[in-house]
Design a protein around this motif. Structure first.
Motif, PDB file in Angstrom:
ATOM      1  N   GLU A  58       0.765  -1.216   0.085  1.00 28.83           N
ATOM      2  CA  GLU A  58       0.051   0.088   0.089  1.00 28.83           C
ATOM      3  C   GLU A  58       0.841   1.267   0.028  1.00 28.83           C
ATOM      4  N   ALA A  59       2.119   1.119   0.458  1.00 29.95           N
ATOM      5  CA  ALA A  59       3.006   2.382   0.754  1.00 29.95           C
ATOM      6  C   ALA A  59       3.680   2.595  -0.700  1.00 29.95           C
ATOM      7  N   THR A  60       3.668   1.437  -1.521  1.00 31.58           N
ATOM      8  CA  THR A  60       4.337   1.676  -2.582  1.00 31.58           C
ATOM      9  C   THR A  60       3.790   2.507  -3.759  1.00 31.58           C
ATOM     10  N   PRO A  61       4.487   3.404  -4.266  1.00 34.73           N
ATOM     11  CA  PRO A  61       3.554   4.515  -5.341  1.00 34.73           C
ATOM     12  C   PRO A  61       3.462   3.688  -6.642  1.00 34.73           C
ATOM     13  N   ALA A  62       2.286   3.885  -7.244  1.00 39.09           N
ATOM     14  CA  ALA A  62       1.895   3.365  -8.514  1.00 39.09           C
ATOM     15  C   ALA A  62       3.188   3.550  -9.631  1.00 39.09           C
ATOM     16  N   VAL A  63       3.243   2.632 -10.386  1.00 32.40           N
ATOM     17  CA  VAL A  63       4.261   2.632 -11.502  1.00 32.40           C
ATOM     18  C   VAL A  63       3.561   3.822 -12.785  1.00 32.40           C
ATOM     19  N   THR A  64       4.159   4.671 -13.176  1.00 32.85           N
ATOM     20  CA  THR A  64       3.330   5.623 -14.359  1.00 32.85           C
ATOM     21  C   THR A  64       3.607   4.816 -15.709  1.00 32.85           C
ATOM     22  N   PRO A  65       2.517   4.526 -16.163  1.00 31.50           N
ATOM     23  CA  PRO A  65       2.570   3.699 -17.507  1.00 31.50           C
ATOM     24  C   PRO A  65       3.369   4.640 -18.542  1.00 31.50           C
ATOM     25  N   THR A  66       4.013   3.743 -19.341  1.00 28.02           N
ATOM     26  CA  THR A  66       4.789   4.361 -20.469  1.00 28.02           C
ATOM     27  C   THR A  66       4.546   3.723 -21.871  1.00 28.02           C
ATOM     28  N   LEU A  67       3.597   2.470 -21.483  1.00 26.46           N
ATOM     29  CA  LEU A  67       3.228   1.939 -22.917  1.00 26.46           C
ATOM     30  C   LEU A  67       1.577   1.615 -22.791  1.00 26.46           C
ATOM     31  N   THR A  68       1.045   1.210 -23.641  1.00 22.83           N
ATOM     32  CA  THR A  68      -0.364   0.933 -23.640  1.00 22.83           C
ATOM     33  C   THR A  68      -0.522  -0.312 -23.025  1.00 22.83           C
ATOM     34  N   ALA A  69      -1.820  -0.745 -22.465  1.00 26.83           N
ATOM     35  CA  ALA A  69      -2.063  -1.763 -21.755  1.00 26.83           C
ATOM     36  C   ALA A  69      -1.951  -3.054 -22.630  1.00 26.83           C
ATOM     37  N   ALA A  70      -2.207  -2.916 -23.991  1.00 25.38           N
ATOM     38  CA  ALA A  70      -2.076  -4.043 -25.132  1.00 25.38           C
ATOM     39  C   ALA A  70      -0.920  -4.295 -25.177  1.00 25.38           C
ATOM     40  N   GLU A  71       0.374  -3.311 -24.753  1.00 26.20           N
ATOM     41  CA  GLU A  71       1.797  -3.702 -25.098  1.00 26.20           C
ATOM     42  C   GLU A  71       2.365  -4.081 -23.867  1.00 26.20           C
ATOM     43  N   LEU A  72       1.841  -3.681 -22.603  1.00 27.56           N
ATOM     44  CA  LEU A  72       2.387  -3.962 -21.369  1.00 27.56           C
ATOM     45  C   LEU A  72       1.876  -5.571 -21.037  1.00 27.56           C
ATOM     46  N   LEU A 213       1.700  -3.031 -11.759  1.00 27.46           N
ATOM     47  CA  LEU A 213       2.122  -3.283 -12.932  1.00 27.46           C
ATOM     48  C   LEU A 213       2.640  -1.895 -13.924  1.00 27.46           C
ATOM     49  N   GLY A 214       1.645  -0.676 -13.305  1.00 26.11           N
ATOM     50  CA  GLY A 214       1.966   0.315 -14.184  1.00 26.11           C
ATOM     51  C   GLY A 214       1.193   0.015 -15.640  1.00 26.11           C
ATOM     52  N   VAL A 215      -0.060  -0.416 -15.267  1.00 28.49           N
ATOM     53  CA  VAL A 215      -1.204  -0.590 -16.329  1.00 28.49           C
ATOM     54  C   VAL A 215      -2.376   0.165 -16.360  1.00 28.49           C
ATOM     55  N   SER A 216      -2.845   0.876 -17.156  1.00 27.44           N
ATOM     56  CA  SER A 216      -3.996   1.294 -17.154  1.00 27.44           C
ATOM     57  C   SER A 216      -4.944   0.600 -17.877  1.00 27.44           C
ATOM     58  N   ILE A 217      -5.871  -0.038 -17.126  1.00 27.05           N
ATOM     59  CA  ILE A 217      -6.907  -1.023 -17.663  1.00 27.05           C
ATOM     60  C   ILE A 217      -8.227  -0.485 -17.494  1.00 27.05           C
ATOM     61  N   GLN A 218      -9.429  -1.238 -18.122  1.00 30.78           N
ATOM     62  CA  GLN A 218     -10.845  -0.608 -17.579  1.00 30.78           C
ATOM     63  C   GLN A 218     -11.101   0.857 -17.688  1.00 30.78           C
ATOM     64  N   GLN A 219     -10.560   1.415 -18.747  1.00 31.35           N
ATOM     65  CA  GLN A 219     -10.784   2.808 -19.172  1.00 31.35           C
ATOM     66  C   GLN A 219     -11.853   2.593 -20.380  1.00 31.35           C
ATOM     67  N   GLY A 220     -13.035   2.458 -19.756  1.00 34.87           N
ATOM     68  CA  GLY A 220     -14.199   2.181 -20.607  1.00 34.87           C
ATOM     69  C   GLY A 220     -14.776   0.775 -20.681  1.00 34.87           C
ATOM     70  N   GLU A 221     -14.926   0.497 -22.028  1.00 36.35           N
ATOM     71  CA  GLU A 221     -15.314  -1.268 -21.914  1.00 36.35           C
ATOM     72  C   GLU A 221     -14.229  -2.069 -21.520  1.00 36.35           C
ATOM     73  N   HIS A 222     -14.514  -2.841 -20.664  1.00 38.43           N
ATOM     74  CA  HIS A 222     -13.646  -3.954 -20.013  1.00 38.43           C
ATOM     75  C   HIS A 222     -13.049  -4.881 -21.221  1.00 38.43           C
ATOM     76  N   CYS A 223     -11.742  -5.383 -21.148  1.00 36.83           N
ATOM     77  CA  CYS A 223     -11.403  -6.359 -21.933  1.00 36.83           C
ATOM     78  C   CYS A 223     -11.247  -7.611 -20.992  1.00 36.83           C
ATOM     79  N   PRO A 224     -11.836  -8.435 -21.214  1.00 40.49           N
ATOM     80  CA  PRO A 224     -11.603  -9.754 -20.300  1.00 40.49           C
ATOM     81  C   PRO A 224     -10.247 -10.439 -20.306  1.00 40.49           C
ATOM     82  N   VAL A 225      -9.605 -10.081 -21.640  1.00 37.52           N
ATOM     83  CA  VAL A 225      -8.184 -10.807 -21.970  1.00 37.52           C
ATOM     84  C   VAL A 225      -7.313  -9.975 -21.150  1.00 37.52           C
TER      85      VAL A 225
END
Length: 257
Positions: A58-72, A213-225
């Motif tokens: 919980e004390a660990t800061p979030a990783v800043t995403p540099t690539l898209t979710a599909a790439e990461l 993971l530094g990944v932005s997911i569920q930004q709108g329609e969810h992708c179950p994959v």
């Protein structure tokens, strides 16, 4: 979508994944598998820094995403075998008179490497009242040629039997599938104690994915994959401590008997 098929986009190791592994603390925990998907003991370090205990998450800061979710979240291997651990994610639609009752409409299973081993749209047993498209991504066209519920239920039951099942809030998915799974074989990112907030409440998968993971997911329609891959990657990253905790819990349960 097709049945238990290999992910066509994973024929070679993605260079972005190599970069990600260097950036993430520990990277993916199993870089080598045998034919049965058994994971070896895995290091989890970033440079010369030791891995933070799960209790400090919980004390660990979030990783800043540099690539898209599909790439990461792209698979790191072309191995599409049924590994000892599978991650599941499902999308629901609304049924019942008000559409408030959830029914399964899509099921995805990915292996340890993140490759899709099962992806099917499901025809609910009841009439769909609300497709919940803004979240589920499900549209009427997806269910016109979908597999019937019982077929998918049997498929999933056979695939997860005897395997470690990874996911987020898996009780909802299993309930919708009218299935059960051995508790000791479940690795739920919504239930793992180090992932809970200070009040002991469950956190959303998108929050865990952003922080760990530094990944932005569920930004709108969810992708179950993507969601299944994210859950698997989170599990693999914390697998060493997670499995130790599970062994302690099992020993404690045996002593109580």
């Amino acid at each position: 979508m097709g049945g238990a098929a290999a992910n066509p986009g994973s024929s070679s190791v993605n260079p972005n994944w190599v970069l990600l592994k260097k950036k993430l603390a520990g990277g993916r925990s199993d870089n080598s598998h045998n034919d049965h998907g058994v994971s070896p003991k895995s290091p989890s370090v970033l440079g010369k820094r030791k891995e933070r205990p799960d209790a400090q998450l919980e004390a660990t800061p979030a990783v800043t995403p540099t690539l898209t979710a599909a790439e990461l979240l792209k698979p790191s291997s072309s191995d599409c075998s049924l590994t000892d651990a599978l991650a599941m994610d499902c999308e629901m639609v609304g049924v019942g008179s008000q559409g408030t009752k959830s029914a399964i409409a899509r099921v995805v299973l990915v292996n340890t490497w993140g490759n899709v081993v099962y992806d099917e749209y499901v025809r609910p047993l009841e009439r769909v009242v609300d497709f919940r498209t803004k979240v589920s991504g499900i549209r009427p066209k997806h269910l016109r040629k979908a597999k019937d519920f019982r077929t998918v239920q049997n498929d999933v039951s056979a695939l997860i039997k005897g395997r470690t099942l990874v996911g987020h809030a898996l009780h909802n998915d299993l309930k919708a599938l009218l299935l059960s799974h051995t508790k000791s074989d479940i690795r739920d990112t919504a239930q793992y104690q180090p992932f809970l907030n200070k009040e002991g409440r469950r956190r959303a998968l998108r929050d865990l994915a952003a922080q760990i993971l530094g990944v932005s997911i569920q930004q709108g329609e969810h992708c179950p994959v993507e969601d299944a891959r994210a859950a698997m990657m989170i599990y693999q990253k914390h697998k060493r401590n997670w499995e130790k905790q599970m062994k302690r819990q099992l020993r404690h349960a045996k002593k109580k008997r």
